[in-house]
Scaffold this motif. Structure first.
Motif, PDB file in Angstrom:
ATOM      1  N   GLU A  77     -17.286 -10.774 -39.825  1.00 23.13           N
ATOM      2  CA  GLU A  77     -18.108 -11.555 -38.892  1.00 23.13           C
ATOM      3  C   GLU A  77     -19.501 -11.831 -39.469  1.00 23.13           C
ATOM      4  O   GLU A  77     -20.059 -12.912 -39.279  1.00 23.13           O
ATOM      5  CB  GLU A  77     -18.236 -10.845 -37.539  1.00 23.13           C
ATOM      6  N   ASP A  78     -20.065 -10.844 -40.158  1.00 25.37           N
ATOM      7  CA  ASP A  78     -21.379 -11.052 -40.778  1.00 25.37           C
ATOM      8  C   ASP A  78     -21.321 -12.192 -41.790  1.00 25.37           C
ATOM      9  O   ASP A  78     -22.198 -13.059 -41.807  1.00 25.37           O
ATOM     10  CB  ASP A  78     -21.856  -9.777 -41.488  1.00 25.37           C
ATOM     11  N   GLU A 134     -19.231 -14.603 -41.827  1.00 28.07           N
ATOM     12  CA  GLU A 134     -18.905 -15.844 -41.128  1.00 28.07           C
ATOM     13  C   GLU A 134     -20.081 -16.377 -40.315  1.00 28.07           C
ATOM     14  O   GLU A 134     -20.308 -17.591 -40.243  1.00 28.07           O
ATOM     15  CB  GLU A 134     -17.711 -15.610 -40.196  1.00 28.07           C
ATOM     16  N   GLN A 135     -20.864 -15.472 -39.694  1.00 28.19           N
ATOM     17  CA  GLN A 135     -21.922 -15.899 -38.774  1.00 28.19           C
ATOM     18  C   GLN A 135     -23.336 -15.700 -39.305  1.00 28.19           C
ATOM     19  O   GLN A 135     -24.294 -16.184 -38.714  1.00 28.19           O
ATOM     20  CB  GLN A 135     -21.774 -15.136 -37.452  1.00 28.19           C
ATOM     21  N   SER A 172     -24.234 -18.171 -42.723  1.00 29.73           N
ATOM     22  CA  SER A 172     -22.983 -18.466 -42.007  1.00 29.73           C
ATOM     23  C   SER A 172     -22.000 -19.216 -42.907  1.00 29.73           C
ATOM     24  O   SER A 172     -22.333 -19.592 -44.019  1.00 29.73           O
ATOM     25  CB  SER A 172     -23.282 -19.284 -40.753  1.00 29.73           C
TER      26      SER A 172
END
Length: 186
Positions: free
Chosen positions: A59-60, A62-63, A157
């Protein structure tokens, strides 16, 4: 006997007048000034001298990531002031390597801490080698506290940093930049 009384009275009067002449009073004036010199101090909370934007999950990557330090800056100023931020170099540089990440990938944002003043303006800015204002206050104050956010969500991101880890670095790869906060009178 009347002569003795008259002489005694005259003698006492003479002594009193001589005593009064010797006890004259004098005076002089003093000017008392209250003087104010400009004072500006700024300190980073000791436990926040190192800021880590940690990419530790899918998630890190990706975001992107963001870190907010509460009461990061403590300020004392005898009048209105401005706080600028500037980086020493135009890039984050890999520790032990020459690879870089653009300094502008991190946005810095200040805001009210646990003790701040009204009429304070905050400006969000990308880190750079040009001193840029992040806080402007019309009035001074003592023990003023400001939160600061380091935001890497936009640049980080869409897995833009997925290949920044270097296996030969071991447990982690670190890219580093040094920034300085400066306070000046307005």
């Amino acid at each position: 006997m009347n002569i003795w009384i008259t002489l005694t009275t005259l003698l006492v009067s003479l002594m009193l007048s001589v005593a009064n002449v010797g006890a004259q009073s004098h005076s002089d004036a003093v000017t008392v000034n209250i003087r104010f010199l400009p004072v500006q101090t700024i300190a980073v909370q000791t436990s926040q001298k190192n800021t880590d934007l940690l990419y530790a999950s899918a998630e890190d990557y990706e975001q992107g990531v963001s870190v907010t330090h509460d009461d990061h800056l403590t300020v004392c100023s005898s009048d209105g002031f401005q706080i600028t931020v500037v980086a020493d170099d135009a890039h984050f540089t890999r520790v032990g390597g020459s690879e870089t990440i653009s300094l502008g990938d991190v946005i810095i944002r200040a805001g009210d801490g646990s003790h701040s003043r009204p009429h304070t303006r905050y400006t969000e800015t990308a880190l750079s080698t040009t001193p840029t204002s992040i806080i402007e206050a019309e009035n001074g104050g003592r023990d003023l506290k400001y939160n600061v956010t380091f935001d890497n969500r936009i640049a980080g991101s869409a897995q833009n940093y997925i290949d920044k880890y270097v296996k030969s670095d071991g447990v982690e790869t670190v890219y580093q930049a040094n920034i300085t906060y400066t306070i000046t009178a307005r």
